[in-house]
Scaffold this active site. Structure first.
Site, mmCIF file in Angstrom:
data_model
loop_
_atom_site.group_PDB
_atom_site.id
_atom_site.type_symbol
_atom_site.label_atom_id
_atom_site.label_comp_id
_atom_site.label_asym_id
_atom_site.label_seq_id
_atom_site.Cartn_x
_atom_site.Cartn_y
_atom_site.Cartn_z
ATOM 1 N N ASN A 1 0.999 -1.319 0.152
ATOM 2 C CA ASN A 1 -0.294 0.496 -0.251
ATOM 3 C C ASN A 1 0.829 1.345 -0.137
ATOM 4 O OD1 ASN A 1 0.725 -1.096 2.107
ATOM 5 N ND2 ASN A 1 -0.925 0.388 3.931
ATOM 6 N N GLU B 1 -0.043 5.089 0.307
ATOM 7 C CA GLU B 1 -0.229 5.715 0.800
ATOM 8 C C GLU B 1 0.033 7.556 0.939
ATOM 9 O OE1 GLU B 1 -1.809 4.447 4.884
ATOM 10 O OE2 GLU B 1 -1.156 5.684 5.078
ATOM 11 N N GLU C 1 -3.354 -4.939 -3.386
ATOM 12 C CA GLU C 1 -3.769 -5.574 -3.910
ATOM 13 C C GLU C 1 -4.143 -5.192 -5.243
ATOM 14 O OE1 GLU C 1 -5.363 -5.148 -0.815
ATOM 15 O OE2 GLU C 1 -6.743 -6.054 -0.150
ATOM 16 N N CYS D 1 -10.259 -4.333 0.148
ATOM 17 C CA CYS D 1 -11.396 -3.317 0.150
ATOM 18 C C CYS D 1 -12.547 -3.399 -0.912
ATOM 19 C CB CYS D 1 -11.259 -1.931 0.215
ATOM 20 S SG CYS D 1 -10.560 -1.270 -1.371
#
Length: 167
Positions: free
Chosen positions: A68, A70, A81, A118
């Site tokens: 990830n 950010e 993902e 998510c």
């Protein structure tokens, strides 16, 4: 006049496999999850402190990773993902994705349960699964505890949206 049509209720369900620990995985799945753990360590998560790593195994044997990333301007970042699956699609556009291993940890607490993708990530993985016409097996793990295996993204995204609606 009353409408006499009766709606029917439909149950949508799926099976998952739950392993009590990482050690119960096959050797190949352990190796893929280890790569996801290493990818997780490269996450850029200064705001949430929640680090996710993903490793995508392609049918040609190549493994593509993602973590990830950010951004202070939420929601400009990307989940692990999508980083991994988009990288796989860009680098190997015609190669089938077999498995994606996903693992999560936090700098605030111990993550003892698997964190599922998510909604945006589910849709992105679903797109690749639909495109290739074959299921993508998904392995989910926290930093400790159970490992969950889904046999297809459709298991965790029933009634998914695909290009058949865009005719």
């Amino acid at each position: 006049m009353l409408n006499c049509n009766m709606a029917k209720q439909v149950n949508i369900s799926f099976d998952i496999t739950v392993y009590d620990s990482f050690e119960e995985l096959s050797q190949a799945d352990q190796m893929l999850m280890q790569i996801a753990i290493k990818a997780r360590q490269k996450a850029y998560a200064p705001y949430s402190k929640f680090q996710v790593g993903a490793a995508v195994l392609l049918e040609n044997g190549e493994v593509v990773i993602g973590s990830n990333q950010e951004n202070a301007s939420y929601p400009s970042g990307l989940c692990a993902e999508r980083v991994a699956i988009f990288h796989a699609g860009a680098k190997y556009p015609d190669v089938t994705i077999s498995v994606i291993a996903i693992t999560a940890t936090s700098k605030k607490y111990e993550v003892t349960t698997p964190a599922a993708p998510c909604g945006n990530c589910r849709q992105a993985i679903f797109e690749y699964e639909f495109k290739q016409g074959l299921p993508i097996r998904i392995l989910l793990m926290g930093e400790s505890g159970n490992v969950v295996q889904c046999n297809s993204l459709e298991d965790i995204l029933p009634l998914g949206f695909n290009n058949t609606f865009l005719k």
